[in-house]
Design an enzyme around this catalytic site. Structure first.
Site, mmCIF file in Angstrom:
data_model
loop_
_atom_site.group_PDB
_atom_site.id
_atom_site.type_symbol
_atom_site.label_atom_id
_atom_site.label_comp_id
_atom_site.label_asym_id
_atom_site.label_seq_id
_atom_site.Cartn_x
_atom_site.Cartn_y
_atom_site.Cartn_z
ATOM 1 N N SER A 43 45.066 37.940 78.200
ATOM 2 C CA SER A 43 44.850 37.328 76.893
ATOM 3 C C SER A 43 45.354 35.877 76.818
ATOM 4 C CB SER A 43 45.490 38.200 75.822
ATOM 5 O OG SER A 43 45.184 37.732 74.544
ATOM 6 N N ARG A 69 63.100 38.558 68.029
ATOM 7 C CA ARG A 69 62.271 37.586 67.294
ATOM 8 C C ARG A 69 62.758 37.493 65.853
ATOM 9 N NH1 ARG A 69 58.506 36.334 70.884
ATOM 10 N NH2 ARG A 69 57.811 37.920 72.365
ATOM 11 N N ASP A 107 39.861 37.551 71.558
ATOM 12 C CA ASP A 107 40.036 38.573 70.524
ATOM 13 C C ASP A 107 40.877 38.074 69.347
ATOM 14 O OD1 ASP A 107 42.553 38.660 71.666
ATOM 15 O OD2 ASP A 107 42.551 40.801 72.114
ATOM 16 N N GLU A 159 46.414 40.210 61.765
ATOM 17 C CA GLU A 159 47.756 39.704 62.017
ATOM 18 C C GLU A 159 47.707 38.206 61.731
ATOM 19 O OE1 GLU A 159 50.115 42.112 65.251
ATOM 20 O OE2 GLU A 159 48.302 41.359 66.157
ATOM 21 N N ALA A 160 48.850 37.631 61.388
ATOM 22 C CA ALA A 160 48.886 36.189 61.108
ATOM 23 C C ALA A 160 48.365 35.384 62.304
ATOM 24 C CB ALA A 160 50.312 35.768 60.764
ATOM 25 N N ARG A 183 63.282 41.456 64.730
ATOM 26 C CA ARG A 183 62.767 42.642 65.433
ATOM 27 C C ARG A 183 62.838 42.395 66.939
ATOM 28 N NH1 ARG A 183 57.496 41.350 67.004
ATOM 29 N NH2 ARG A 183 57.114 43.484 67.670
ATOM 30 N N PRO A 184 63.061 43.464 67.719
ATOM 31 C CA PRO A 184 63.105 43.280 69.170
ATOM 32 C C PRO A 184 61.696 43.015 69.705
ATOM 33 C CG PRO A 184 63.298 45.609 68.612
ATOM 34 C CD PRO A 184 63.261 44.857 67.315
ATOM 35 N N THR A 198 58.209 43.195 74.818
ATOM 36 C CA THR A 198 57.975 42.935 76.245
ATOM 37 C C THR A 198 59.162 42.338 76.993
ATOM 38 O OG1 THR A 198 56.968 40.858 75.514
ATOM 39 C CG2 THR A 198 55.467 42.649 76.060
ATOM 40 N N ASP A 221 41.516 32.685 71.513
ATOM 41 C CA ASP A 221 42.538 32.799 72.563
ATOM 42 C C ASP A 221 41.845 33.094 73.895
ATOM 43 O OD1 ASP A 221 41.829 35.450 72.173
ATOM 44 O OD2 ASP A 221 43.853 36.210 72.501
#
Length: 541
Positions: free
Chosen positions: A64, A506, A280, A370-371, A497-498, A501, A276
């Site tokens: 991606s 974050r 997608d 998603e943003a 939030r973790p 990956t 991207d």
């Protein structure tokens, strides 16, 4: 199962010692040279999955928006959706098994998932334009052949195109023809029908500049160009002939850095968008006459689509339930606008497309983005059947016209997964039908200033969250600290939030001014550093 063939082929795709990887929302992703054994084994897994569900399964080789040196692989389930969560575990087990245990792990999966090895199996394969992708998709084929399955290699396709093909195949063509021509024809026909219904588009020719991230999107858009109507003029930039994939361009770069991509010259008020690397995701943007850059992200795309669909649904006078699904990263003002001005219900779920998709399936019309620009719209079977019936039978002109628009939207939207090409055509059609400029679209609401940061930690698992990742349960004291910091600023919120990956946490913060959003994000990052085992030097403002 031919144990000898498995041993022989597995030896050709050896697993590097000590390497363990986890199958996440995006499948497996890492440096391309570490993936050969993984993709071979995902070829094996795709056959097992196909036998388990008696349907065609997809395998896409792509990373991606990651740098060109990386690659990845993910499986696509029968209706074009992401791999079922229970099989993500099997994928991780198979990928990390030592060579001598491979057969044992396969047999365990067969037992747990009730796989009948004597059943037929079939797999569709696709890949992006990375230099490593062709060789890796050859390794996928090795895995498929060891377990004696059929396959069709589509070669170079966008990720959403592969999802589409798999869905077409497993619905016996009900969703469309499982060919690239079928995809181009279905989308362009629906798009042309919508454009025909735009009586006064304001401009006779619609120009759009598209940054294709030097990826697969450029190839496929070029193939699709002959299918577009005369009045739509798309100009492709970053087409992969000169620069590296995703380097200083693409939707992720534009969204993260809040600036235009390299390789695309923007004149004031021109409509531009970026895909991207595997096409997608999509974001729009423009520069105003004063030279200021304006980003139109996934939240504003969801808002535009919601306005349009809500108007049409009101006209057909059916009692359809519509909702928008967002994550905690959605801008606070987008949520406010949808709930308070548009009066559309909004639901917040955990980050990750599979969570959004799953929630959106609960409604007659579920819009999710998603943003970052990944999203689509889902229509329930009942809603789709009713809309198609209205087109055929409705006597009232206004109702029938609205139903026709909805039917064309159903056909134009790739309901299997977020699709930059399909989303772009949906947006272009809505702007034309509503006679909106990119500036008018942008002016629906003003985004609250925000900041994304990340903090390196020794172990990301020390952070556990609840309430769709908006509140931290552990480590103790962190959420209380965040609550106290948020109280200092107007219109503010923040969450941590973790990462899924890597060992980073974050951080997202928003407030009434950019200065305040930056200050809040920094203060929260210090709290994370001190309470959640930060690595290296403390974050600097």
């Amino acid at each position: 199962m031919d144990a000898e063939a498995l041993r022989k082929y597995s030896a050709l795709h050896p697993k590097p010692a000590g390497l363990t990887l986890q199958y996440g929302t995006a499948g497996f992703r890492t440096k391309a040279e570490q993936l050969d054994h993984i993709v071979f084994r995902m070829g094996l897994l795709a056959i097992l999955r196909s036998k388990a569900v008696t349907a065609t399964i997809g395998i896409m080789v792509t990373a991606s928006h990651n740098p060109e040196e990386d690659n990845g692989v993910k499986l696509v389930d029968p209706l074009g959706e992401m791999l079922h969560p229970s099989w993500e575990e099997y994928a991780t087990q198979l990928a990390n098994a030592e060579e001598q245990e491979l057969q044992k792990v396969i047999m365990e999966i067969c037992q747990k998932a009730a796989v009948n090895l004597h059943k037929d199996a079939s797999v569709f394969i696709g890949r992006d334009t990375r230099p490593s992708s062709e060789k890796l998709s050859q390794s996928v084929i090795d895995g498929i052949q060891v377990l004696g399955g059929q396959y069709h290699d589509y070669g170079l396709v966008t990720t959403p195109q592969l999802h589409y093909m798999v869905c077409c195949q497993n619905t016996q063509g009900h969703y469309g023809k499982a060919t690239l021509e079928g995809y181009y024809e279905k989308l362009s026909k629906a798009f042309m029908e919508l454009m025909k219904q735009s009586h006064c588009s304001g401009e006779s020719q619609r120009h759009l500049k598209i940054d294709c991230a030097n990826g697969i999107g450029a190839l496929k858009l070029s193939e699709m160009k002959p299918y577009f109507p005369q009045e739509v003029l798309i100009h492709i930039y970053n087409d992969g002939t000169k620069e590296k994939l995703n380097h200083l361009c693409g939707a992720d770069f534009v969204k993260v850095h809040q600036k235009p991509p390299g390789g695309l010259d923007m004149k004031p008020n021109e409509r531009c968008c970026s895909f991207d690397g595997d096409a997608d995701r999509i974001v729009y943007y423009y520069k105003d006459t004063a030279g200021h850059f304006h980003l139109i992200d996934g939240d504003k795309i969801a808002t535009l689509i919601s306005i349009f669909l809500k108007e049409l649904l009101a006209k057909v006078k059916q009692n359809f339930k519509m909702a928008v699904v967002q994550t905690a990263y959605a801008n606070g003002n987008s949520t406010r606008y949808l709930q308070e001005t548009l009066k559309v219900p909004v639901h917040c779920v955990k980050t990750g497309v599979k969570h959004l998709h799953h929630k959106a399936q609960e409604f007659d019309v579920g819009v999710y983005f998603e943003a970052n620009g990944h999203g689509t719209v889902l229509f329930s079977k009942a809603a789709e059947t009713k809309i198609r019936q209205l087109v055929k039978e409705e006597k009232d002109d206004e109702k029938r016209e609205a139903a026709m628009m909805l039917e064309n939207m159903i056909d134009l939207i790739n309901q299997t997964v977020g699709d930059a090409v399909s989303d772009m055509l949906v947006i272009e059609a809505i702007l034309a039908l509503k006679g909106l400029t990119v500036q008018q679209w942008d002016a629906l609401y003003a985004d609250l200033p925000n900041r994304l940061l990340k903090v390196q930690v020794a172990d990301r698992r020390v952070i556990d969250t609840t309430d769709a990742e908006r509140r931290a349960l552990t480590p103790p004291g962190l959420q209380e600290k965040i609550d106290a910091l948020v109280k200092k600023y107007r219109l503010s919120r923040a969450f941590v939030r973790p990462s899924g990956t890597e060992d980073v946490v974050r951080i997202y913060a928003e407030a009434d001014t950019q200065e305040n959003a930056d200050a809040l994000a920094h203060e929260v990052s210090l709290a994370v550093f001190h309470l959640a085992g930060g690595k290296g030097a403390p974050p600097q403002p």
